[in-house]
Write a protein that holds these residues in place. Structure first.
Motif, PDB file in Angstrom:
ATOM      1  N   LEU A 322     -43.851  35.853  24.576  1.00  0.00           N
ATOM      2  CA  LEU A 322     -43.837  34.970  23.401  1.00  0.00           C
ATOM      3  C   LEU A 322     -43.814  35.744  22.091  1.00  0.00           C
ATOM      4  CD1 LEU A 322     -46.517  32.386  24.597  1.00  0.00           C
ATOM      5  CD2 LEU A 322     -44.052  31.967  24.356  1.00  0.00           C
ATOM      6  N   ASP A 325     -39.062  38.139  19.381  1.00  0.00           N
ATOM      7  CA  ASP A 325     -38.065  37.188  18.884  1.00  0.00           C
ATOM      8  C   ASP A 325     -36.701  37.550  19.492  1.00  0.00           C
ATOM      9  OD1 ASP A 325     -37.063  35.063  17.538  1.00  0.00           O
ATOM     10  OD2 ASP A 325     -37.368  35.887  15.522  1.00  0.00           O
ATOM     11  N   TRP A 361     -38.495  28.475  26.353  1.00  0.00           N
ATOM     12  CA  TRP A 361     -39.582  29.092  25.607  1.00  0.00           C
ATOM     13  C   TRP A 361     -39.023  29.692  24.319  1.00  0.00           C
ATOM     14  CZ3 TRP A 361     -37.319  32.627  28.988  1.00  0.00           C
ATOM     15  CH2 TRP A 361     -37.211  33.940  28.542  1.00  0.00           C
ATOM     16  N   ASP A 364     -43.174  32.687  19.629  1.00  0.00           N
ATOM     17  CA  ASP A 364     -44.376  31.989  19.177  1.00  0.00           C
ATOM     18  C   ASP A 364     -45.512  32.994  19.025  1.00  0.00           C
ATOM     19  OD1 ASP A 364     -46.496  30.292  18.670  1.00  0.00           O
ATOM     20  OD2 ASP A 364     -45.976  28.853  20.244  1.00  0.00           O
ATOM     21  N   ASP A 366     -48.073  32.917  17.151  1.00  0.00           N
ATOM     22  CA  ASP A 366     -49.391  32.279  17.086  1.00  0.00           C
ATOM     23  C   ASP A 366     -49.965  32.064  18.481  1.00  0.00           C
ATOM     24  OD1 ASP A 366     -49.268  32.216  14.315  1.00  0.00           O
ATOM     25  OD2 ASP A 366     -48.455  30.177  14.243  1.00  0.00           O
ATOM     26  N   GLN A 367     -49.137  31.559  19.384  1.00  0.00           N
ATOM     27  CA  GLN A 367     -49.600  31.363  20.751  1.00  0.00           C
ATOM     28  C   GLN A 367     -49.868  32.703  21.428  1.00  0.00           C
ATOM     29  OE1 GLN A 367     -50.634  28.852  22.306  1.00  0.00           O
ATOM     30  NE2 GLN A 367     -50.686  29.542  24.442  1.00  0.00           N
TER      31      GLN A 367
END
Length: 550
Positions: A322, A325, A361, A364, A366-367
């Motif tokens: 995650l 990018d 997916w 992310d 933050d996750q």
């Protein structure tokens, strides 16, 4: 937190660097001349691993070995573009109702380059060479269904001079596709007997097959020369050409740097070049034909070693995936010549791909940060990296040299993106021998590669607990059973369902992170006629010819 705008700017800078590297050879994109000898074709390839004992089709797992050696080695059957099989060295074949026995009727007019006859005894000798412990086979042994523990290859039986039966202890559906590959091609029994210890090094009089070209010269790390087999008259059924090849000489020039290969092509020093980098396609010019084939099999993938270090924790593996990018990186670095991968199988792999994983997916951070917090990586050291119990959140990325420009740029992105969430990636690029020392011991956290295969059984080598290429050290009975069931059925629908379950399993457990779907990009002068390509995007020269017309 880094913004997407910053990420895009950095990616564009990386792409610009790659483009600049591609021009360092100083070769302008001018119209190429036809070769001085119209019957000689010069082919610029990577081939940097061949001199490391990777010339043996039975022991090397590298696709470049198959690319080069296909010219000297034929197969029992030929796989057409539609996935069907036609006779080659075998005139016909029968598969027993229980799927345990494959019987091949062989041609009776085939000879090896040294004059030895091709027959059932030759097939048996070659398959025994594949499974012999001293061969140390990896890919070919997997293709034939052999393993020192848990294998199901049960031997090869000579029925008569030109009839041979291959036996298995359980049904083995991928075998027909396996015997269409160069890696299960055939050496002369004489060279197996007299030169077995030298096959990995290869060379004239050693790499002796039945193919349309004879390996006549080999200078490691420089060139491999093949000359036409004037006695060749056993092309695959349906071939547009019969008899000896039209091109007298093939010279493979080994040029590991992509910019040098491109320069050799555009300057007229080579008439064909492969492993063209996506960012240089537009620079080659209109005087060349471009073949871009989406490769089947395993995409370019990052393997997270769950039996070593921080990736034993599923939260850390998920955070890794995650926290990168991937989409913008692939788009910028590959410039539309390759797509982002969403699954551990390429969309070009027949009867297997799971399209439901596309867009499943997203980047992310933050996750990713939340997952790392949940696993106790909550402290930071003086450099901003996460720590737990005084240890830094760090992973060693093992790779072998030369690292391609695109892979190096992708590595920069991975390293930078994960740095932003406090995850250190230490890149460890090694020469091939040193790489395999660490890989065989599974002494690393992360490694990367792609692996072309027309059959989804490629996952058995990469995910089965007994798989020779199991870079994630996965040992899950559920995974093993799915892989075992998939090779035991010949029903395409059943196999597809099983392989889709495996793709979904990985999407949950994240032991492999697919990055991009590889493409085989080949550029060549337009005076090469009737050049064909196999399902892996590799050029086939038997039917080709050269003209002198501009």
């Amino acid at each position: 937190m880094r913004t997407r705008a910053h990420s895009t700017s950095r990616l564009r800078a990386a792409a610009a660097v790659i483009a600049a590297i591609a021009l360092v050879s100083g070769c302008a994109a001018t119209s190429p001349n036809a070769p001085a000898n119209a019957n000689t074709l010069t082919y610029a390839i990577n081939g940097g691993t061949l001199s490391g004992g990777k010339m043996d089709i039975h022991s090397s797992a590298f696709q470049v070995t198959a690319l080069v050696m296909r010219n000297s080695f034929d197969s029992l059957v030929y796989e057409k573009a539609d996935g069907s099989f036609v006779p080659w060295l075998a005139t016909s074949w029968q598969i027993s109702d229980d799927g345990l026995h494959y019987t091949f009727d062989l041609r009776g007019d085939v000879t090896f380059h040294d004059g030895e006859p091709f027959n059932a005894e030759a097939v048996k000798a070659n398959f025994e060479h594949v499974v012999a412990p001293e061969t140390a086979s990896a890919d070919a042994a997997s293709l034939i269904g052999y393993a020192e523990t848990g294998g199901f290859y049960a031997g090869t039986e000579v029925i008569d001079e030109f009839t041979v039966r291959v036996n298995f202890s359980q049904p083995y559906a991928p075998f027909l596709q396996a015997v269409s590959t160069a890696k299960l091609g055939f050496y002369s029994p004489a060279t197996l007997r007299d030169n077995a210890a030298q096959l990995s090094a290869g060379g004239p009089g050693i790499s002796v097959g039945t193919g349309p070209y004879v390996l006549s010269e080999y200078t490691p790390d420089q060139s491999i020369v093949f000359t036409a087999n004037e006695n060749y008259d056993w092309a695959p059924e349906g071939s547009s050409h019969q008899g000896a090849p039209a091109i007298d000489t093939l010279e493979f020039r080994i040029l590991p740097e992509s910019s040098v290969r491109t320069g050799a092509l555009t300057s007229g020093q080579a008439q064909i070049a492969s492993d063209i980098t996506p960012n240089t396609v537009s620079q080659i010019g209109d005087d060349f034909s471009i073949q871009n084939v989406t490769m089947p099999g395993l995409p370019y993938t990052l393997f997270l070693n769950e039996a070593h270090g921080v990736f034993a924790d599923e939260n850390v593996r998920r955070a890794f995936a995650l926290g990168v990018d991937i989409g913008p990186a692939v788009e910028t670095i590959y410039q539309g010549q390759a797509e982002r991968a969403w699954s551990i199988l390429s969309p070009a792999t027949p009867n297997s791909y799971d399209p439901s994983l596309e867009d499943s997916w997203a980047f992310d951070p933050d996750q990713a940060n939340a997952l790392l917090d949940a696993s106790g990586w909550t402290e930071r050291d003086s450099e901003g990296y996460r720590t737990k119990g005084g240890a830094r959140l760090s992973a060693q990325w093992l790779a072998y040299t030369p690292v391609s420009d695109a892979n190096a740029s992708l590595g920069d992105v991975v390293q930078s993106d994960l740095r932003d969430i406090g995850f250190e990636i230490v890149r460890d690029n090694r020469e091939i021998a040193q790489y395999y020392e660490a890989f065989d011991a599974r002494d690393y956290d992360l490694s990367d590669w792609s692996f072309p295969s027309v059959d989804a059984d490629v996952l058995r080598a990469h995910l089965h607990s007994g798989g020779y290429k199991n870079g994630s050290s996965t040992a899950d009975p559920v995974v093993d059973q799915l892989l075992d069931d998939a090779i035991a059925t010949s029903d395409p629908t059943e196999r597809e369902a099983l392989y889709q379950q495996l793709q979904q399993w990985n999407a949950t457990h994240v032991v492999m992170v697919p990055i991009t779907v590889p493409t085989a990009i080949t550029a060549y002068i337009k005076t090469i006629e009737n050049l064909s390509f196999d399902l892996y995007g590799q050029p086939l020269f038997y039917e080709a010819s050269l003209t002198t017309a501009p």
